[in-house]
Design an enzyme around this catalytic site. Structure first.
Site, PDB file in Angstrom:
ATOM      1  N   TYR A  90      29.771  39.406  42.901  1.00  0.00           N
ATOM      2  CA  TYR A  90      30.464  40.627  43.360  1.00  0.00           C
ATOM      3  C   TYR A  90      29.951  41.095  44.718  1.00  0.00           C
ATOM      4  O   TYR A  90      30.567  41.954  45.334  1.00  0.00           O
ATOM      5  CB  TYR A  90      30.275  41.802  42.389  1.00  0.00           C
ATOM      6  CG  TYR A  90      30.729  41.596  40.974  1.00  0.00           C
ATOM      7  CD1 TYR A  90      31.523  40.522  40.599  1.00  0.00           C
ATOM      8  CD2 TYR A  90      30.367  42.512  39.983  1.00  0.00           C
ATOM      9  CE1 TYR A  90      31.913  40.353  39.280  1.00  0.00           C
ATOM     10  CE2 TYR A  90      30.768  42.345  38.669  1.00  0.00           C
ATOM     11  CZ  TYR A  90      31.523  41.262  38.325  1.00  0.00           C
ATOM     12  OH  TYR A  90      31.902  41.107  37.022  1.00  0.00           O
TER      13      TYR A  90
ATOM     14  N   HIS B  71      27.592  34.084  33.777  1.00  0.00           N
ATOM     15  CA  HIS B  71      28.864  34.744  34.108  1.00  0.00           C
ATOM     16  C   HIS B  71      30.081  34.066  33.457  1.00  0.00           C
ATOM     17  O   HIS B  71      30.975  34.716  32.954  1.00  0.00           O
ATOM     18  CB  HIS B  71      29.029  34.795  35.625  1.00  0.00           C
ATOM     19  CG  HIS B  71      29.950  35.877  36.091  1.00  0.00           C
ATOM     20  ND1 HIS B  71      29.819  36.476  37.328  1.00  0.00           N
ATOM     21  CD2 HIS B  71      31.009  36.481  35.511  1.00  0.00           C
ATOM     22  CE1 HIS B  71      30.765  37.388  37.465  1.00  0.00           C
ATOM     23  NE2 HIS B  71      31.495  37.409  36.384  1.00  0.00           N
TER      24      HIS B  71
HETATM   25  N1  LIG Z   1      32.339  39.099  33.275  1.00  0.00           N
HETATM   26  C1  LIG Z   1      33.439  38.928  33.964  1.00  0.00           C
HETATM   27  O1  LIG Z   1      33.936  37.797  34.137  1.00  0.00           O
HETATM   28  C2  LIG Z   1      34.122  40.136  34.531  1.00  0.00           C
HETATM   29  C3  LIG Z   1      35.443  40.051  35.006  1.00  0.00           C
HETATM   30  C4  LIG Z   1      36.034  41.214  35.501  1.00  0.00           C
HETATM   31  C5  LIG Z   1      35.334  42.408  35.535  1.00  0.00           C
HETATM   32  N2  LIG Z   1      34.046  42.474  35.096  1.00  0.00           N
HETATM   33  C6  LIG Z   1      33.265  43.745  35.112  1.00  0.00           C
HETATM   34  O2  LIG Z   1      34.044  44.733  34.455  1.00  0.00           O
HETATM   35  C7  LIG Z   1      34.189  45.871  35.297  1.00  0.00           C
HETATM   36  C8  LIG Z   1      35.517  46.540  35.017  1.00  0.00           C
HETATM   37  O3  LIG Z   1      36.599  45.652  35.235  1.00  0.00           O
HETATM   38  P1  LIG Z   1      37.661  45.860  36.393  1.00  0.00           P
HETATM   39  O4  LIG Z   1      37.023  46.610  37.478  1.00  0.00           O
HETATM   40  O5  LIG Z   1      38.245  44.579  36.765  1.00  0.00           O
HETATM   41  O6  LIG Z   1      38.815  46.701  35.653  1.00  0.00           O
HETATM   42  P2  LIG Z   1      38.953  48.187  35.043  1.00  0.00           P
HETATM   43  O7  LIG Z   1      37.647  48.888  34.972  1.00  0.00           O
HETATM   44  O8  LIG Z   1      39.767  48.031  33.791  1.00  0.00           O
HETATM   45  O9  LIG Z   1      39.885  48.909  36.091  1.00  0.00           O
HETATM   46  C9  LIG Z   1      39.426  49.329  37.352  1.00  0.00           C
HETATM   47  C10 LIG Z   1      40.664  49.724  38.157  1.00  0.00           C
HETATM   48  O10 LIG Z   1      41.365  50.772  37.514  1.00  0.00           O
HETATM   49  C11 LIG Z   1      41.543  51.876  38.371  1.00  0.00           C
HETATM   50  N3  LIG Z   1      41.143  53.081  37.599  1.00  0.00           N
HETATM   51  C12 LIG Z   1      39.887  53.464  37.255  1.00  0.00           C
HETATM   52  N4  LIG Z   1      39.909  54.584  36.516  1.00  0.00           N
HETATM   53  C13 LIG Z   1      41.203  54.936  36.396  1.00  0.00           C
HETATM   54  C14 LIG Z   1      41.850  56.010  35.764  1.00  0.00           C
HETATM   55  N5  LIG Z   1      41.165  56.945  35.092  1.00  0.00           N
HETATM   56  N6  LIG Z   1      43.211  56.056  35.836  1.00  0.00           N
HETATM   57  C15 LIG Z   1      43.905  55.105  36.490  1.00  0.00           C
HETATM   58  N7  LIG Z   1      43.350  54.062  37.133  1.00  0.00           N
HETATM   59  C16 LIG Z   1      42.003  53.972  37.078  1.00  0.00           C
HETATM   60  C17 LIG Z   1      40.613  51.666  39.550  1.00  0.00           C
HETATM   61  O11 LIG Z   1      41.270  52.014  40.752  1.00  0.00           O
HETATM   62  P3  LIG Z   1      40.629  53.187  41.712  1.00  0.00           P
HETATM   63  O12 LIG Z   1      39.399  52.606  42.311  1.00  0.00           O
HETATM   64  O13 LIG Z   1      41.716  53.440  42.682  1.00  0.00           O
HETATM   65  O14 LIG Z   1      40.356  54.366  40.795  1.00  0.00           O
HETATM   66  C18 LIG Z   1      40.349  50.171  39.545  1.00  0.00           C
HETATM   67  O15 LIG Z   1      41.271  49.523  40.392  1.00  0.00           O
HETATM   68  C19 LIG Z   1      34.076  45.284  36.705  1.00  0.00           C
HETATM   69  O16 LIG Z   1      33.797  46.288  37.671  1.00  0.00           O
HETATM   70  C20 LIG Z   1      32.964  44.292  36.514  1.00  0.00           C
HETATM   71  O17 LIG Z   1      31.707  44.955  36.539  1.00  0.00           O
HETATM   72  C21 LIG Z   1      33.447  41.360  34.572  1.00  0.00           C
END
Ligand SMILES: NC(=O)c1ccc[n+]([C@@H]2O[C@H](COP(=O)([O-])OP(=O)(O)OC[C@H]3O[C@@H](n4cnc5c(N)ncnc54)[C@H](OP(=O)(O)O)[C@@H]3O)[C@@H](O)[C@H]2O)c1
Length: 270
Positions: free
Chosen positions: A43, A101
């Protein structure tokens, strides 16, 4: 579940939280009350995560910090130096949890090769706990056969109302492997869902708060992220939301096995 207390259930994801704005968002999360930060070598947010912690003035031991080893660092002799670099970037002596990962793309590197290295990293004290991410039941079983039962305390995978991954989550919970949901709020795409909106209406909550509360009620960890202070705060407030059993049952009906992150080199999903 013996391991249930090991990780604060609600964490802050750091994917996309790069640079100055990223540090500000992570700092905002810490000031809001999040005590679990999720970063990864790929990241490019390890520095930001450590820097936000330093600026917050919160003691290192108060915050649970996770990083993940990139599949590029699985080769013999590569994993430990890569984790040492991560610790340097975060400016900490030890992380709380280090995850593999992804399983090696197309199985190109044997599980033994990278699991033995992550186990050694734990023995050397570079990481307090170890776990995996994007592992299937079959891979978890192979991993346990290699490094022993009870060693892998966490599996992080895609889980939200659209992809509830019931079989895998149940397997993990039966085997005392904590489940962490990534894409826990399906990247904000569910705001118009009628079932979730109606439950949200019952509690004067947002759809995202309902989703996070659902995941916490199931005993999972959730690591939503946002770049915006008001969302960082409202997502955190979901920790106080108690859903009724019938609301949880309704959310369970939304499962579509709809996966967003599905690289062609990934594992054969359950
Ligand atoms: N292990 C893996 O392979 C893997 C893969 C993917 C992700 N991850 C981890 O999981 C974490 C979360 O996943 P993610 O970031 O992909 O998805 P997520 O947390 O489901 O969604 C984040 C997105 O949703 C929006 N958002 C946040 N709060 C909101 C709300 N209350 N209402 C509407 N929209 C909202 C944000 O946009 P804004 O910034 O505009 O609010 C952002 O674009 C990552 O940051 C990472 O640490 C791990």
């Amino acid at each position: 579940m013996e391991n249930q207390q090991l990780i604060p259930q609600l964490g802050f994801g750091t994917y996309g939280r790069n640079g100055k704005e990223g540090i500000d968002a992570i700092l905002c999360a810490l000031e809001t009350g999040y005590r679990h930060l999720d970063t990864a070598q790929t990241y490019d947010t390890e520095f930001e995560t450590g820097e936000a912690l330093r600026r917050s003035g919160i003691a290192r031991r108060e915050v649970f910090m996770t990083t993940k080893i990139s599949t590029d660092n699985f080769g013999d002799g590569k994993l430990i130096p890569s984790l040492e670099k991560s610790l340097e970037a975060m400016r900490v002596d030890q992380v709380d949890l280090t995850l593999i990962h992804w399983p090696a793309p197309n199985g190109a590197i044997a599980l033994e090769v990278y699991l033995s290295q992550i186990a050694e990293a734990q023995e050397r004290g570079l990481t307090r706990l170890i776990g995996v991410s994007n592992f299937t039941i079959a891979l978890l079983q192979q991993a346990e056969a290699i490094i022993g039962k009870g060693r892998i305390i966490n599996n992080q995978f895609e889980l939200n109302p659209l992809i509830q991954n019931k079989k895998l989550a149940d397997y993990c919970q039966r085997n005392d492997i904590l489940v962490t949901c990534y894409l826990p709020i399906a990247r904000g795409t569910l705001s118009g869902d009628p079932v979730l909106s109606s439950i949200a209406g019952n509690h004067a909550a947002t759809v995202e708060q309902v989703i996070i509360a659902f995941e916490l009620a199931k005993g999972y960890c959730a690591i939503p992220t946002s770049s915006r202070a008001e969302r960082i705060r409202s997502n955190f407030a979901a920790g106080k939301l108690q859903l009724k059993q019938e609301e949880i049952a309704l959310i369970e009906t939304l499962d579509r096995n709809q996966r967003t992150i599905d690289p062609d080199w990934g594992p054969d999903w359950d």
